[in-house]
Design a protein around this motif. Sequence first.
Motif, PDB file in Angstrom:
ATOM      1  N   SER A  82       0.846  -1.194   0.000  1.00 31.71           N
ATOM      2  CA  SER A  82       0.000   0.000   0.000  1.00 31.71           C
ATOM      3  C   SER A  82       0.881   1.244   0.000  1.00 31.71           C
ATOM      4  O   SER A  82       1.997   1.228   0.524  1.00 31.71           O
ATOM      5  CB  SER A  82      -0.914   0.047   1.234  1.00 31.71           C
ATOM      6  OG  SER A  82      -1.901  -0.949   1.194  1.00 31.71           O
TER       7      SER A  82
ATOM      8  N   HIS B 230      -3.789   5.289  -0.296  1.00 28.97           N
ATOM      9  CA  HIS B 230      -4.631   5.939   0.703  1.00 28.97           C
ATOM     10  C   HIS B 230      -4.031   7.310   0.985  1.00 28.97           C
ATOM     11  O   HIS B 230      -2.929   7.425   1.529  1.00 28.97           O
ATOM     12  CB  HIS B 230      -4.673   5.098   1.979  1.00 28.97           C
ATOM     13  CG  HIS B 230      -5.552   5.656   3.054  1.00 28.97           C
ATOM     14  ND1 HIS B 230      -5.727   5.022   4.271  1.00 28.97           N
ATOM     15  CD2 HIS B 230      -6.317   6.774   3.120  1.00 28.97           C
ATOM     16  CE1 HIS B 230      -6.543   5.731   5.024  1.00 28.97           C
ATOM     17  NE2 HIS B 230      -6.906   6.808   4.344  1.00 28.97           N
TER      18      HIS B 230
ATOM     19  N   ARG C 242      -7.996   5.917  -2.475  1.00 25.53           N
ATOM     20  CA  ARG C 242      -8.921   6.473  -1.480  1.00 25.53           C
ATOM     21  C   ARG C 242      -8.382   7.813  -1.019  1.00 25.53           C
ATOM     22  O   ARG C 242      -7.188   7.965  -0.782  1.00 25.53           O
ATOM     23  CB  ARG C 242      -9.027   5.520  -0.288  1.00 25.53           C
ATOM     24  CG  ARG C 242      -9.673   6.116   0.960  1.00 25.53           C
ATOM     25  CD  ARG C 242      -9.607   5.120   2.108  1.00 25.53           C
ATOM     26  NE  ARG C 242     -10.027   5.710   3.377  1.00 25.53           N
ATOM     27  CZ  ARG C 242     -10.014   5.064   4.548  1.00 25.53           C
ATOM     28  NH1 ARG C 242      -9.608   3.812   4.592  1.00 25.53           N
ATOM     29  NH2 ARG C 242     -10.406   5.680   5.655  1.00 25.53           N
TER      30      ARG C 242
ATOM     31  N   THR D   2      -5.111   0.890   7.541  1.00 25.81           N
ATOM     32  CA  THR D   2      -4.713   0.534   6.179  1.00 25.81           C
ATOM     33  C   THR D   2      -3.463  -0.348   6.189  1.00 25.81           C
ATOM     34  O   THR D   2      -3.351  -1.318   5.417  1.00 25.81           O
ATOM     35  CB  THR D   2      -4.460   1.799   5.345  1.00 25.81           C
ATOM     36  OG1 THR D   2      -5.693   2.528   5.231  1.00 25.81           O
ATOM     37  CG2 THR D   2      -3.960   1.462   3.957  1.00 25.81           C
TER      38      THR D   2
END
Length: 322
Positions: free
Chosen positions: A193, A256, A284, A315
């Motif tokens: 991520s 994110h 996001r 996350t």
Amino acid sequence: MAGGFSRAALSMLRSPKRMPGRSLASEFFARVIRDMFDRGAERGVESLRRSMDKAGGQVRAKVKVEISDTQIAGVPCRITKPAGQNTDAAARNPVVVYLHGGGFVVGSPAGYQNLISQLAHHAGATVIAPDYRLSPEHPFPAAQEDCLRVTEAVLNDFADVPVCLAGDSAGGNLAINTALSLAKIGRDKAVASLLLISPWVEPTADSGSMLTNEPNDVFALPFLQQSYAAHIGAADPFNPRVNFLNADLSGLPDTHTQAGGGELFIDQIMQFHERALAAGVNARLDVFATQFHDFQTISPMLKDAKDAVLSLAATIRAAGRD
């Protein structure tokens, strides 16, 4: 920093006007940080570096962590882990490479220790923060090279656990470049991520919220322009390794992003998010309507800051379950 608190309190008595909907606490901390940047800009980059490091040491996370310093790929790094874990548990932790902000000219892992500690604690993660080279002593692409080298080494050394890439402000810029650089060499799936806090995605921007949010944020456009000029040096200011206005974003991992509605960068962050979605990125964006740039750094003193850090930690934990 104590002087900054006093000056901020006095300024609120003299000029109480603030962004509609912004709490007194948010306005107070925005002015404290603005005072640090204003005074640093007057006294020079070395003074601002000392002030940021000192402030980072004074804002302490109410969590227990273990901190050590090492070198990774020839770059000094600080490693922060949750305290009290046994060796087996620590070996299963997700890993976060955290790239600090500071306009490419100031900042250090020590200055961001509060935020780094909270991420390590709440996410149950090992956070590795490179002390990458700063401009103007080491202009573009020195910082980009350091961050990529460290991230590649971490990916190799922690191949059995998820590795996330994170950064704030100019560090967010460096995190994006690192992710895109990995994609170019076929390692686009290596990062679990990408977490971005108020990323500086278009350093040449000089209109829109860069002007209208100046009264609401912690620094002003001239400081950013001077910082970017010091960083980019003789290189092309639109180089896609540092200015993502026209960059191909399709190689980004799940992303994110968090931003403050009162910060200078909000326009460019929202546009970046839309471009990432259009490029097929699972992206996001959380906008905290009345907050300023990098407000997460003073968590848990503001509820929004605490909530934002907990969201980022979630996350990271989710990446560890995939």
